[in-house]
Structures are given as C-alpha cells and as structure tokens.
Design a protein around this motif. Structure first.
Motif, PDB file in Angstrom:
ATOM      1  N   THR A  36       0.860  -1.177   0.000  1.00 23.73           N
ATOM      2  CA  THR A  36       0.000   0.000   0.000  1.00 23.73           C
ATOM      3  C   THR A  36       0.891   1.220   0.000  1.00 23.73           C
ATOM      4  OG1 THR A  36      -0.023   0.381   2.342  1.00 23.73           O
ATOM      5  CG2 THR A  36      -1.524  -1.302   1.529  1.00 23.73           C
ATOM      6  N   PRO A  88      -4.142  -1.250   5.880  1.00 22.59           N
ATOM      7  CA  PRO A  88      -4.092  -2.384   6.809  1.00 22.59           C
ATOM      8  C   PRO A  88      -2.797  -2.433   7.597  1.00 22.59           C
ATOM      9  CG  PRO A  88      -3.538  -3.123   4.593  1.00 22.59           C
ATOM     10  CD  PRO A  88      -3.837  -1.646   4.494  1.00 22.59           C
ATOM     11  N   ARG A  92     -12.660 -12.162   4.356  1.00 21.89           N
ATOM     12  CA  ARG A  92     -13.016 -11.818   2.976  1.00 21.89           C
ATOM     13  C   ARG A  92     -14.161 -12.670   2.458  1.00 21.89           C
ATOM     14  NH1 ARG A  92      -9.069  -8.624   0.864  1.00 21.89           N
ATOM     15  NH2 ARG A  92      -6.969  -9.032   1.616  1.00 21.89           N
ATOM     16  N   PRO A 118      -8.529   3.173  -0.316  1.00 22.66           N
ATOM     17  CA  PRO A 118      -8.106   1.914   0.296  1.00 22.66           C
ATOM     18  C   PRO A 118      -9.178   1.297   1.189  1.00 22.66           C
ATOM     19  CG  PRO A 118      -6.824   3.788   1.147  1.00 22.66           C
ATOM     20  CD  PRO A 118      -7.710   4.317   0.083  1.00 22.66           C
ATOM     21  N   LEU A 172     -11.731  -0.701   0.456  1.00 19.78           N
ATOM     22  CA  LEU A 172     -13.113  -0.866  -0.020  1.00 19.78           C
ATOM     23  C   LEU A 172     -13.345  -2.212  -0.691  1.00 19.78           C
ATOM     24  CD1 LEU A 172     -14.232   2.599  -1.475  1.00 19.78           C
ATOM     25  CD2 LEU A 172     -14.169   1.796   0.875  1.00 19.78           C
ATOM     26  N   THR A 216      -8.789  -5.802  -3.478  1.00 18.89           N
ATOM     27  CA  THR A 216      -8.093  -7.094  -3.415  1.00 18.89           C
ATOM     28  C   THR A 216      -9.111  -8.228  -3.318  1.00 18.89           C
ATOM     29  OG1 THR A 216      -6.351  -5.952  -2.208  1.00 18.89           O
ATOM     30  CG2 THR A 216      -6.289  -8.355  -2.168  1.00 18.89           C
ATOM     31  N   THR A 217     -10.129  -8.001  -2.514  1.00 22.57           N
ATOM     32  CA  THR A 217     -11.172  -9.018  -2.345  1.00 22.57           C
ATOM     33  C   THR A 217     -11.820  -9.334  -3.690  1.00 22.57           C
ATOM     34  OG1 THR A 217     -11.576  -8.138  -0.132  1.00 22.57           O
ATOM     35  CG2 THR A 217     -13.313  -9.505  -1.075  1.00 22.57           C
ATOM     36  N   ARG A 241     -21.624 -10.119   9.706  1.00 24.81           N
ATOM     37  CA  ARG A 241     -21.011 -11.306   9.094  1.00 24.81           C
ATOM     38  C   ARG A 241     -19.618 -11.566   9.679  1.00 24.81           C
ATOM     39  NH1 ARG A 241     -17.764 -11.760   4.989  1.00 24.81           N
ATOM     40  NH2 ARG A 241     -17.836 -13.635   3.717  1.00 24.81           N
ATOM     41  N   PRO A 254     -15.155  -0.966   4.713  1.00 27.05           N
ATOM     42  CA  PRO A 254     -15.211  -2.280   5.383  1.00 27.05           C
ATOM     43  C   PRO A 254     -13.989  -2.585   6.235  1.00 27.05           C
ATOM     44  CG  PRO A 254     -15.908  -2.505   3.106  1.00 27.05           C
ATOM     45  CD  PRO A 254     -15.420  -1.090   3.270  1.00 27.05           C
ATOM     46  N   ASN A 289     -14.269  -3.678  10.144  1.00 26.15           N
ATOM     47  CA  ASN A 289     -13.716  -4.905  10.735  1.00 26.15           C
ATOM     48  C   ASN A 289     -12.761  -4.595  11.885  1.00 26.15           C
ATOM     49  OD1 ASN A 289     -15.124  -6.671   9.113  1.00 26.15           O
ATOM     50  ND2 ASN A 289     -13.525  -6.809   7.554  1.00 26.15           N
TER      51      ASN A 289
END
Ligand SMILES: Nc1ncnc2c1ncn2[C@@H]1O[C@H](COP(=O)(O)OP(=O)(O)OP(=O)(O)O)[C@@H](O)[C@H]1O
Length: 353
Positions: A2, A20, A32, A72, A74, A77-78, A203, A228, A232
């Motif tokens: 990053t 992160p 994820r 970043p 959002l 990568t997922t 979740r 997100p 988390n």
C-alpha cells in the motif's frame, strides 16, 4: 503493498486509518467474502462484473482486463480474489512498487499459466518501461524482451498465455490514458452505505465468533467512514473492550465506550480529523489555508492530510477545497462546538471561547 507500507508503524496509530496493519493482512483471509454473491454493497459493480464473468464463461475465454479504482479498504483485493475464484483460475498477486524494471514484469508475465488472474495493486506506481511492456501484454499477449544495448539491441518476442489483468488503484487520475484504455471493464468503488457496513459487521462477527447485537453493529458501521476494513477493525477493538468489561458480549453501551476510548467520534472522525477542523477554525479563522500550512500546524505529513483526513471531511461537508486553500463550512464549525462566523458581515464569533 500500500502507499504506506514503507512508512513506520508509528505513523499508523488511528483506528480509522484505511490502510491495513500487517496483522490485519493475515486476518483478512478469514473475513473476505469468497464469491460475488457474498460480497456486500457496491451493487452496480457486482452486477456489471458478474455479467463480464458470466459472458467470459459462456464464450470459454478469459474475461476482459479489469481496472478497480477507489480509496483503500473498499474491497479491491477481495474482488480480484473473487474474480479468480469465480473463473476457477489461479491468482497471482503483485504490486506497482514491486515492479521497478521491465524485466521484473517480463518474469511475472512469462510465468503465467493459461487463464491466470494477475492482480496488480497500485498499478499507478509501476515504472514507465514496465508500463509500456504491459500495454503489449494486455493487447497481444506478448512481451518483447530487449537483448543487448545500443544499435545492436534486438527485441525477442515472447508469447504469453491469455490471462486477465486486474489492476487496482487509489488514484485512477494518475493512470496514463493508453493504459486505462486497455481495460475492458473499469469499476469505481464507492464508500459503503451504513446498512451494507452493518451487514459486513454482523457477518465478520459471526466468523470471528463475536456475539454482537443489531444496535452495536449499527453503531460500529456508522463510525466506519464507509470502509469495510475500518468496520472490521473497529469490531475487533470493540470485542477486546467487551471481553475485558463484559466477558465478551457486545452491547451498544460497551461499543460506545470502546469507540470513545479509541477516540472515534459518532460520525467516525478521529483525533487527526478533529485537529484539522480545529486548526482551520481556531487558528486560521475558518480558512482559506493551504494544505502544507495545515499539515505543519497539526504535526502531520501533507500526504496523510490529503489522502486520509481531507477526503473524509470533504465528504461529510465539513470542509471545502478551494483554489486558495481549505475552508471550514458552517457544519464543520458546528461539529467541533463552535459558532460559524457570519460571512454576511455580522459580528464575528469568539474563536477562542
Ligand atoms: N464488500 C465487502 N463485503 C465484506 N467484506 C469486505 C467487502 N469489501 C472489503 N471487505 C473486507 O475489508 C477488508 C479490506 O478489503 P480489501 O483488502 O479487499 O481492500 P482493498 O480495497 O484492496 O484495500 P487496499 O487497496 O488498501 O489493499 C477485507 O478484510 C475484506 O474482508
């Protein structure tokens, strides 16, 4: 990688920093979503991407190259991982800063297998020669490796198997036009709605074995700046607090206590956001003030102000960017408990009250 991976850990002290931590990278694997149908929010992107993948499956081809842009945390990568999973293809992950020479890219591309998904994070930070090599690879599935120097140099073409490039960038505006044009599908990820974040919190809590009630999930979501990754992280901090104070069960009161302890206010502003707002209002009379002056006055890097605090404060309508500098809006003044100045020529408030 990053933009901040090369910075010190000490620079990342805020719980609402969108980048992160190394620990979180490891923990991401648990949280994820694995398929498009599990991916919360971003309905337009999910529908469009779903169609691109479905069409590719029908044709028996690799999907078009995909460009994902947005701040970043959002889910870029997922989504790259989901694309590979949905296509039943292997995934290779690299990043722009890791590709300093065209040879670095040639080595990666020539090692790809047919249909592989290549995720290139921070694609805007790749070197220019590598970028030019990528044009040819994306278009013709070929790279020209130059051997020798000067007039005797020769380009040896190397065929590469069809692959799908998934490029990610936080700065789509920095990508050269010819590179952007080579992506068949481009998606701009937006900040998430609170309801989507709430579902993400519920979740994640289930996956982490945390007992969380609806009111607490909503409170965490509201303070997560539409991101997100932050949701988390705040969930984990609230869990720690609840473990110490309540044996583990998360309640609204405990969530608020934890978030106050970590200095994340009810709208998700952290200490830096408030310092910026206070500096504009108290030290510079509401602005305009240049970003570098602002950065010095709050003791932060200009880049952090521009990339983290400012976009969020602008999004909330608390500050405005003008050609002459940053200005606090009446809502910004009020958020930190000050009376906005009467710009119509009336009496000025007592800024230092
Ligand atoms: N739509 C979503 N639904 C559920 N969880 C999500 C979603 N998007 C992101 N996440 C979670 O947020 C975290 C960050 O996502 P991700 O790493 O994909 O972000 P990113 O945009 O690639 O960020 P960066 O560019 O900083 O690496 C992950 O742990 C992931 O589980």
């Amino acid at each position: 990688m990053t933009p901040r991976e090369d910075e010190t850990e000490a620079a990342r002290t805020s719980p609402v920093d969108p980048w992160p931590t190394p620990d979180e990278r490891a923990a991401d694997a648990t949280l994820r979503p694995g398929t498009l149908s599990e991916f919360e929010g971003q309905p337009r992107v999910v529908d469009q991407l779903g169609l691109v993948l479905e069409a590719a499956r029908h044709r028996g081809h690799t999907p078009d190259h995909v460009l994902l842009s947005g701040p970043p945390g959002l889910g870029k990568t997922t989504l790259a991982m989901i694309i590979a999973t949905e296509m039943g293809a292997p995934l290779r992950i690299t990043s722009g800063p890791a590709i300093q020479h065209a040879g670095d890219l040639a080595a990666i591309l020539s090692g790809l297998t047919e249909g592989e998904v290549l995720f290139l994070d921070e694609i805007h930070r790749m070197s220019r020669p590598a970028e030019e090599m990528l044009y040819l690879a994306m278009e013709d599935f070929r790279v020209d490796v130059v051997v020798g120097k000067g007039p005797g140099a020769t380009a040896i073409p190397i065929e590469i198997p069809p692959f799908t490039l998934v490029g990610a960038t936080t700065r789509a505006g920095l990508l050269p036009g010819p590179l952007r044009d080579r992506f068949g599908f481009t998606a701009q990820l937006d900040f998430y709605e609170a309801a989507d974040l709430e579902r993400i919190v519920v979740r994640s809590a289930a996956r982490l074995g945390i007992e969380v009630d609806d009111a607490s999930a909503a409170e965490i979501a509201r303070r997560s700046r539409g991101t997100p990754r932050i949701a988390n992280r705040l969930l984990r901090r609230v869990r720690d607090y609840a473990q110490v104070h309540n044996g583990g069960a998360v309640t609204l009161e405990l969530s608020r206590g934890a978030l106050e302890l970590y200095e994340v206010d009810p709208l998700g502003l952290d200490r830096l956001d408030r310092a910026v707002l206070e500096a504009i209002c108290r030290k510079f009379g509401g602005g305009p003030v240049g970003v570098s002056t602002l950065a010095i006055s709050v003791g932060e890097e200009t880049e952090t102000i521009e990339e983290v605090a400012e976009p969020f404060l602008v999004r909330l309508g608390f500050i405005m960017r003008t050609p002459r500098g940053r200005i606090a809006t009446p809502a910004g003044w009020r958020h930190i408990g000050l009376v906005p100045p009467d710009r119509s020529g009336g009496a000025q408030p007592d800024l230092f009250a």
